[in-house]
Design an enzyme around this catalytic site. Structure first.
Site, PDB file in Angstrom:
ATOM      1  N   SER A  18       0.802  -1.228   0.000  1.00 19.84           N
ATOM      2  CA  SER A  18       0.000   0.000   0.000  1.00 19.84           C
ATOM      3  C   SER A  18       0.836   1.280   0.000  1.00 19.84           C
ATOM      4  O   SER A  18       0.320   2.337  -0.315  1.00 19.84           O
ATOM      5  CB  SER A  18      -0.954   0.008   1.198  1.00 19.84           C
ATOM      6  N   HIS A  57       1.065   4.270   6.758  1.00 26.50           N
ATOM      7  CA  HIS A  57       0.505   5.149   5.724  1.00 26.50           C
ATOM      8  C   HIS A  57       0.950   6.585   5.949  1.00 26.50           C
ATOM      9  O   HIS A  57       1.475   6.935   7.000  1.00 26.50           O
ATOM     10  CB  HIS A  57      -1.024   5.060   5.701  1.00 26.50           C
ATOM     11  N   ASP A  82      -7.923   6.329   4.443  1.00 29.25           N
ATOM     12  CA  ASP A  82      -8.035   5.190   5.365  1.00 29.25           C
ATOM     13  C   ASP A  82      -9.288   5.193   6.222  1.00 29.25           C
ATOM     14  O   ASP A  82      -9.396   4.383   7.141  1.00 29.25           O
ATOM     15  CB  ASP A  82      -6.819   5.159   6.301  1.00 29.25           C
TER      16      ASP A  82
END
Length: 140
Positions: A18, A57, A82
């Protein structure tokens, strides 16, 4: 290291794609949790209540007042933020309670052994077998 970095997990392994191209699966990340506030663009590691795997992230948006900071994150390789990963009815991450740390450095591909051990049962048993044979033949 936990005391110096102020994080219960100062080293983590990237488990998904990701965050590509910034980080690849198997990269080892070094975290620091002594910053008073995260900045937009920082790569952070956070944990959600009820989920055991930390998520790596980038901070997409932040809101703060004098004592609290709230963050919205997104993976570089993901199409959406998210919000769907957060706990039920949670709109933002709390910088003080949800963050494990901010990424300050990394070593590429070193953590891939962790991924192989957890995802490949043959590799795990092969490694255990080699360790057993090694201890038997070591003679100590």
């Amino acid at each position: 290291m936990s005391i110096v970095a102020n994080s219960h997990s100062p080293i983590v392994v990237v488990l998904s794609g990701s965050m590509e191209p910034a980080f690849q699966r198997g990269d080892v990340l070094f975290l620091w949790n002594r910053d008073s506030m995260a900045k937009v663009g920082d790569v952070v590691v956070y944990e959600i209540q009820g989920k055991s795997i930390p998520i790596v992230h980038r901070v997409l948006r932040e809101h703060h007042n004098l004592d609290k900071q709230y963050l919205l994150t997104k993976g570089d390789n993901n199409a959406v933020d998210d919000l769907g990963l957060y706990a039920k009815k949670q709109r933002y991450l709390n910088q003080k309670t949800d963050l494990v740390g901010t990424v300050k450095g990394y070593v590429p591909m070193v953590g891939y052994i962790t991924i192989l051990i957890t995802e490949n049962i043959y590799f795990k048993f092969g490694l255990l077998g080699l360790m057993g044979i090694s201890s038997l033949l070591g003679g100590e």
